[in-house]
Design a protein around this motif. Structure first.
Motif, PDB file in Angstrom:
ATOM      1  N   PRO A   1       0.819  -1.219   0.000  1.00 31.31           N
ATOM      2  CA  PRO A   1       0.000   0.000   0.000  1.00 31.31           C
ATOM      3  C   PRO A   1       0.852   1.269   0.000  1.00 31.31           C
ATOM      4  CG  PRO A   1      -0.854  -1.569   1.605  1.00 31.31           C
ATOM      5  CD  PRO A   1       0.471  -2.100   1.136  1.00 31.31           C
ATOM      6  N   ILE A   2       2.035   1.197   0.560  1.00 33.23           N
ATOM      7  CA  ILE A   2       2.936   2.357   0.555  1.00 33.23           C
ATOM      8  C   ILE A   2       3.433   2.621  -0.856  1.00 33.23           C
ATOM      9  CG2 ILE A   2       5.132   3.260   1.432  1.00 33.23           C
ATOM     10  CD1 ILE A   2       4.643   1.602   3.959  1.00 33.23           C
TER      11      ILE A   2
ATOM     12  N   LEU B   1       1.827   1.751  -3.526  1.00 23.70           N
ATOM     13  CA  LEU B   1       0.658   2.203  -4.283  1.00 23.70           C
ATOM     14  C   LEU B   1       0.408   3.688  -4.065  1.00 23.70           C
ATOM     15  CD1 LEU B   1      -1.674   1.425  -6.087  1.00 23.70           C
ATOM     16  CD2 LEU B   1      -2.922   0.607  -4.073  1.00 23.70           C
ATOM     17  N   ARG B   2       0.554   4.115  -2.828  1.00 21.87           N
ATOM     18  CA  ARG B   2       0.343   5.528  -2.490  1.00 21.87           C
ATOM     19  C   ARG B   2       1.366   6.403  -3.203  1.00 21.87           C
ATOM     20  NH1 ARG B   2       0.431   7.091   3.846  1.00 21.87           N
ATOM     21  NH2 ARG B   2       2.656   7.100   3.392  1.00 21.87           N
TER      22      ARG B   2
ATOM     23  N   ARG C   1       0.738   9.258  -6.236  1.00 25.90           N
ATOM     24  CA  ARG C   1       1.330  10.594  -6.162  1.00 25.90           C
ATOM     25  C   ARG C   1       2.108  10.906  -7.448  1.00 25.90           C
ATOM     26  NH1 ARG C   1      -0.220  13.747  -3.752  1.00 25.90           N
ATOM     27  NH2 ARG C   1       0.764  15.759  -3.965  1.00 25.90           N
TER      28      ARG C   1
ATOM     29  N   LEU D   1      -3.726  -6.394  -4.056  1.00 26.08           N
ATOM     30  CA  LEU D   1      -4.249  -6.000  -2.741  1.00 26.08           C
ATOM     31  C   LEU D   1      -5.772  -6.119  -2.646  1.00 26.08           C
ATOM     32  CD1 LEU D   1      -2.025  -2.867  -2.048  1.00 26.08           C
ATOM     33  CD2 LEU D   1      -1.993  -5.021  -0.783  1.00 26.08           C
TER      34      LEU D   1
ATOM     35  N   VAL E   1      -7.875  -4.057  -3.906  1.00 25.35           N
ATOM     36  CA  VAL E   1      -8.492  -2.745  -3.714  1.00 25.35           C
ATOM     37  C   VAL E   1      -8.906  -2.135  -5.052  1.00 25.35           C
ATOM     38  CG1 VAL E   1      -7.368  -2.273  -1.527  1.00 25.35           C
ATOM     39  CG2 VAL E   1      -6.263  -1.538  -3.646  1.00 25.35           C
TER      40      VAL E   1
ATOM     41  N   LEU F   1      -4.525   3.036   4.515  1.00 22.64           N
ATOM     42  CA  LEU F   1      -3.379   2.158   4.315  1.00 22.64           C
ATOM     43  C   LEU F   1      -3.510   0.891   5.175  1.00 22.64           C
ATOM     44  CD1 LEU F   1       0.000   3.671   3.708  1.00 22.64           C
ATOM     45  CD2 LEU F   1      -0.107   1.812   5.325  1.00 22.64           C
TER      46      LEU F   1
ATOM     47  N   GLN G   1      -6.003  -1.342   3.543  1.00 21.64           N
ATOM     48  CA  GLN G   1      -5.430  -1.983   2.347  1.00 21.64           C
ATOM     49  C   GLN G   1      -4.479  -3.126   2.701  1.00 21.64           C
ATOM     50  OE1 GLN G   1      -3.726   1.431   0.339  1.00 21.64           O
ATOM     51  NE2 GLN G   1      -5.553   1.712  -0.937  1.00 21.64           N
TER      52      GLN G   1
ATOM     53  N   TYR H   1      -6.009  -7.788   1.235  1.00 24.06           N
ATOM     54  CA  TYR H   1      -5.242  -8.844   0.562  1.00 24.06           C
ATOM     55  C   TYR H   1      -5.644 -10.229   1.058  1.00 24.06           C
ATOM     56  CZ  TYR H   1      -1.279 -11.860  -0.579  1.00 24.06           C
ATOM     57  OH  TYR H   1      -0.498 -12.896  -1.015  1.00 24.06           O
TER      58      TYR H   1
END
Lengths: 206, 206
Positions: A15-16, A18-19, A23, A78, A80, B196, B199, B203
């Motif tokens: 997720p990090i 993905l973030r 950005r 993930l 999501v 986060l 997320q 999974y």
DNA sequence: TAGATTGTTAATCGATTAACAATC
DNA sequence: TAGATTGTTAATCGATTAACAATC
């Protein structure tokens, strides 16, 4: 370890990534590299490549990763890429703030029901949702097939609420109460306690 | 590794131990063991003993740990036996909710000033604090000698705010903006992004 | 004393990093 | 082609666990 078993710590970094990709995309970039990502995140490029390689080869030698493509792949890994329904338990100060927070729906997590035990709150609204009694909670969650819940009740009630949620079929809990929950192996819990984060930093202050 | 250097991951667990000890004390217990703590936290007793042993021998063979004593020791190690002054930047939806949250002051972290960049917010109140302009931020933090700040501004402004905070002397940042911050080695950052955490659990859902 | 639990050492386990052939 | 960057292997590093003497 089973052959296809991916370490938790790898999943927790996705997720990090993905973030960071979101950005980069927002900034107009179309391609990135493990090196650029690593620089931004303070993570080694080797680790990023290794993490991603658990799920397949998403990049191209010499050029790196197409941001849009990598985002879609990570979203699918993930799970999501879909929308999730979330229950919120507790409509006090904290619960109400959580209910009002727009970031959840913006990123695919839709709070669809809010529960509280106080009879005077039931029927009133919190963040646009009608508050239901916890007496209805198990049934409502079962009927809707909700798998994700957030707990924002006082610490002394959190374990009891968690037990009920799990009995109703919830398999992922985000716990805002400042207490550890004991849950079966097939249930995931994540914790949010901002004070705890502050206490992790004061040690390093003079 | 320098001889007295304690791994970050050990430090990060101490607040969890402290929280569990607070809870045990509240329940009326006076003594506990690494085994009981471990059972509650889902951590091995060996790890708890090893972690604590970095800071001295707090227990007694055969009997375990006096809860009150161990709490005080951990408080001192973490430097949370004192009160801390905290600055909050951002008084939007999220920042206001943070300002109103009572858990900080209850556990020794006192928000003493709130900043926002919107001229129409300056002078108004958020959680009992008068909102000041970010133009005053650096000076105000310097004068008060504030070392801890929380960032609750939009992601695109977070890095800029962090840079200013650090220039003003802040050494610990709790970042609510969904973005990674790049900071010098002598500054600590912790992140809070509830999405986060969600997320990290989807999974594992079917 | 007998039973329990600590603090610590050594062994194990797992995660991170370095390095490089493959290749775009 | 020359330069860049991936995916992967092997080496390193660090964290966790098992075990036990010490001792309350």
């Amino acid at each position: 370890m089973a052959p296809n078993m991916i370490p938790d710590i790898v999943i927790s970094r996705l997720p990090i990534y993905l973030r960071a990709l979101d950005r980069l995309a927002q900034e107009g970039a179309e391609v990135t590299s493990s090196q650029e990502l690593g620089r931004r995140l303070g993570i080694s490029s080797a680790q990023i490549r290794k993490d991603l390689s658990h799920f397949g080869g998403f990049g191209k030698q010499g050029t790196g990763y197409k941001i849009h493509y990598l985002k879609e792949q990570l979203r699918q890994v993930l799970k999501v890429e879909r929308e999730w329904e979330v229950a919120l338990v507790g409509a006090g100060d904290l619960g109400s703030a959580v209910a009002r927070y727009k970031g959840f729906a913006e990123r695919g997590f839709h709070i669809t029901c809010v529960f509280d035990s106080a009879p005077d709150k039931v029927g009133k609204k919190a963040g646009g949702f009608v508050i239901m009694s916890v007496d209805q909670m198990v049934q409502e969650i079962e009927v809707r097939g909700i798998q994700i819940a957030m707990i924002a009740v006082p610490a002394e009630h959190a374990q009891g609420v968690a037990d009920q949620l799990i009995a109703a079929g919830v398999r992922a809990i985000l716990n805002y109460a400042p207490i550890n929950l004991n849950v079966p192996d097939n249930v995931r819990v994540q914790y949010i306690d901002p004070v705890l984060h502050l206490q992790r930093m004061t040690y390093y202050l003079p």
